[in-house]
Design a protein around this motif. Structure first.
Motif, mmCIF file in Angstrom:
data_model
loop_
_atom_site.group_PDB
_atom_site.id
_atom_site.type_symbol
_atom_site.label_atom_id
_atom_site.label_comp_id
_atom_site.label_asym_id
_atom_site.label_seq_id
_atom_site.Cartn_x
_atom_site.Cartn_y
_atom_site.Cartn_z
ATOM 1 N N ALA B 27 0.825 -1.211 0.000
ATOM 2 C CA ALA B 27 0.000 0.000 0.000
ATOM 3 C C ALA B 27 0.861 1.264 0.000
ATOM 4 N N SER B 30 1.674 2.202 -3.431
ATOM 5 C CA SER B 30 0.504 2.818 -4.057
ATOM 6 C C SER B 30 0.425 4.291 -3.694
ATOM 7 N N ALA B 31 0.658 4.583 -2.403
ATOM 8 C CA ALA B 31 0.572 5.983 -1.963
ATOM 9 C C ALA B 31 1.622 6.833 -2.672
ATOM 10 N N VAL B 65 -3.369 15.868 1.647
ATOM 11 C CA VAL B 65 -4.088 14.602 1.465
ATOM 12 C C VAL B 65 -3.126 13.413 1.498
ATOM 13 N N LEU B 68 -2.029 12.694 4.958
ATOM 14 C CA LEU B 68 -3.097 12.014 5.700
ATOM 15 C C LEU B 68 -3.150 10.532 5.326
ATOM 16 N N PHE B 69 -3.034 10.261 4.023
ATOM 17 C CA PHE B 69 -3.064 8.874 3.559
ATOM 18 C C PHE B 69 -1.937 8.074 4.198
ATOM 19 N N VAL B 72 -2.549 7.447 7.961
ATOM 20 C CA VAL B 72 -3.512 6.377 8.247
ATOM 21 C C VAL B 72 -2.934 5.026 7.857
ATOM 22 N N LEU B 73 -2.159 5.007 6.783
ATOM 23 C CA LEU B 73 -1.531 3.758 6.338
ATOM 24 C C LEU B 73 -0.628 3.213 7.437
ATOM 25 N N LEU B 75 -0.875 3.919 10.604
ATOM 26 C CA LEU B 75 -1.706 3.564 11.767
ATOM 27 C C LEU B 75 -2.350 2.205 11.576
ATOM 28 N N VAL B 76 -2.887 1.976 10.372
ATOM 29 C CA VAL B 76 -3.737 0.821 10.139
ATOM 30 C C VAL B 76 -2.908 -0.417 9.836
ATOM 31 N N GLY B 77 -1.614 -0.245 9.631
ATOM 32 C CA GLY B 77 -0.783 -1.421 9.380
ATOM 33 C C GLY B 77 -0.291 -1.431 7.964
ATOM 34 N N SER B 80 -0.475 -4.876 6.038
ATOM 35 C CA SER B 80 -1.734 -5.587 5.804
ATOM 36 C C SER B 80 -1.908 -5.764 4.304
ATOM 37 N N ALA B 159 -14.678 14.117 11.588
ATOM 38 C CA ALA B 159 -13.447 13.354 11.787
ATOM 39 C C ALA B 159 -13.135 13.237 13.269
ATOM 40 N N LEU B 162 -15.613 10.750 14.798
ATOM 41 C CA LEU B 162 -15.374 9.367 14.381
ATOM 42 C C LEU B 162 -14.092 8.815 14.995
ATOM 43 N N ALA B 163 -13.068 9.643 15.056
ATOM 44 C CA ALA B 163 -11.779 9.133 15.510
ATOM 45 C C ALA B 163 -11.661 9.140 17.023
#
Lengths: 98, 291
Positions: B27, B30-31, B65, B68-69, B72-73, B75-77, B80, B159, B162-163
């Motif tokens: 990922a 990709s970013a 942006v 931010l991507f 989060v990448l 953070l989320v692993g 993965s 945001a 939600l967070a």
């Protein structure tokens, strides 16, 4: 030259669409959506020059604002889903199915 | 001429990067590909008489942006990976077919359209690109612009909501952690104090150097087990440390066999029970004392 820009924009949009359909990682799917938005912006800017009017650029500007807001909310949702499901895969968020 | 060279270079780069974005395994790649696409699109905007949008594209997309991507990448692993299981049979194949078909249809449609020579923006932006855009935004599109501010505020609030995560239980205080340490000490005999430091006689404080006790011997508590195993495999482990670790392992084995024997003789009464009872009895007392 306008045609070239429009074809490039169409290509990028199609590749982004394929990415949305093919990928499973929610973040990569999101990146592909961003790619589609960017491709649309390119078409707007191209048409602004083609028609000699600034409207296309104004709309591209608004698209950018909306995209920024959308990224903020979308990533917050992804983080929230990841917290509860421990996964960023779009296949795992299927609670409504059962 | 210059424009067409720029276009062809950037078109090849951005289409290749878009394919990389879709088909790369990781990922993060990709970013980075997305960042490359956004920068090349910014240059294409600049070439097409939209310098303001080019600057905004760089600042908002590649700056905010993409950051931010990536945030989060991480953070989320990052690792993965994508699952290769197809939930819908043949979805990948048909998605690619649909994408190619869509691109061909759009491309043919655009290619067949008879377009006049571009009018150019020289007339529309007589006062310069940014002043003309500002005039458009603050006169004809002023309502949309105002609504945008509401959208951005809503997005920021959303945001945050939600967070945000409510704490299910109170944060453990120093007192709680201290109590947990002594409960662990009562149950398993785990040392409640902190691990030994390098010691007065230490000549190094690297993580692979064991701490020295006041009598100059090695403290087995301070030996990093993972590094010790690694060093033993390489044959560079200090013989003194190796002897201590062996000794400790032997005593641990003895203790566990002893515990098993005790458990065999008294199956109805596990070893931990008396400790738990005493801890349970003393706890309320301590709290009353504090109050």
């Amino acid at each position: 030259m306008t045609t070239h820009y429009l074809v490039l924009s169409a290509l990028l949009f199609a590749i982004g669409g394929v990415g949305v359909l093919v990928r499973r990682n929610a973040i990569v799917v999101f990146m592909c959506v961003e790619l589609m938005l960017n491709a649309c912006n390119l078409a707007f800017v191209t048409f602004a020059r083609q028609n000699g009017s600034l409207d296309g650029q104004v709309i591209a500007f608004f698209v950018m604002i909306v995209a920024a807001a959308e990224v903020v909310i979308g990533l917050a949702i992804i983080v929230t889903i990841f917290r509860t499901r421990r996964s960023a895969s779009v296949d795992d968020a299927s609670l409504l199915k059962h | 001429m210059g424009e067409s060279i720029t276009f062809w270079v950037l078109a090849v780069v951005s289409v290749a990067a878009a394919l990389g974005l879709v088909f790369s395994r990781r990922a993060v790649y990709s970013a980075l590909m997305l960042g490359l696409i956004m920068i090349s699109l910014a240059v294409l905007y600049a070439v097409q008489d939209a310098p303001f949008l080019a600057a905004v594209q760089i600042i908002v997309y590649t700056g905010a942006v993409m950051m931010l991507f990536l945030f989060v990448l991480m953070l989320v692993g990052v690792d993965s990976g994508d699952s290769l299981v197809e939930t819908i049979r043949g979805q990948r194949f048909w998605a690619i077919v649909a994408g190619i078909g869509f691109a061909v249809l759009l491309g043919l449609g655009v290619g067949n359209a008879m377009l006049a020579a571009p009018k150019g923006l020289a007339e529309a932006t007589a006062a310069g690109n940014v002043p003309s855009l500002a005039e458009q935004i603050f006169t004809r599109h002023v309502f949309a612009f105002e609504v945008t501010s509401a959208l951005l505020i809503t997005a920021a609030l959303g945001a945050m909501v939600l967070a945000h995560r409510e704490r299910a239980e109170a944060k453990p205080t120093q007192k709680d952690m201290s109590r947990a340490r002594f409960v662990a000490f009562g149950k398993t005999g785990k040392n409640p104090a902190s691990l030994p430091g390098p010691g007065t006689y230490a000549r190094h404080n690297a993580i692979d150097m064991p701490a020295l006790l006041p009598d100059g011997t090695v403290s087995p508590l301070s030996v990093n087990r993972v590094l010790a195993r690694h060093e033993a495999a390489e044959g560079t482990l200090d013989p003194e440390v190796a002897r201590l670790l062996r000794q400790e392992a032997a005593s641990e084995r003895e203790a566990s066999t002893l515990a098993e024997q005790v458990a065999d003789t008294k199956p109805t009464k596990p070893l931990e029970e008396p400790f738990e009872e005493t801890v349970g009895d003393t706890e309320p007392l301590v709290e009353e004392d504090v109050k």
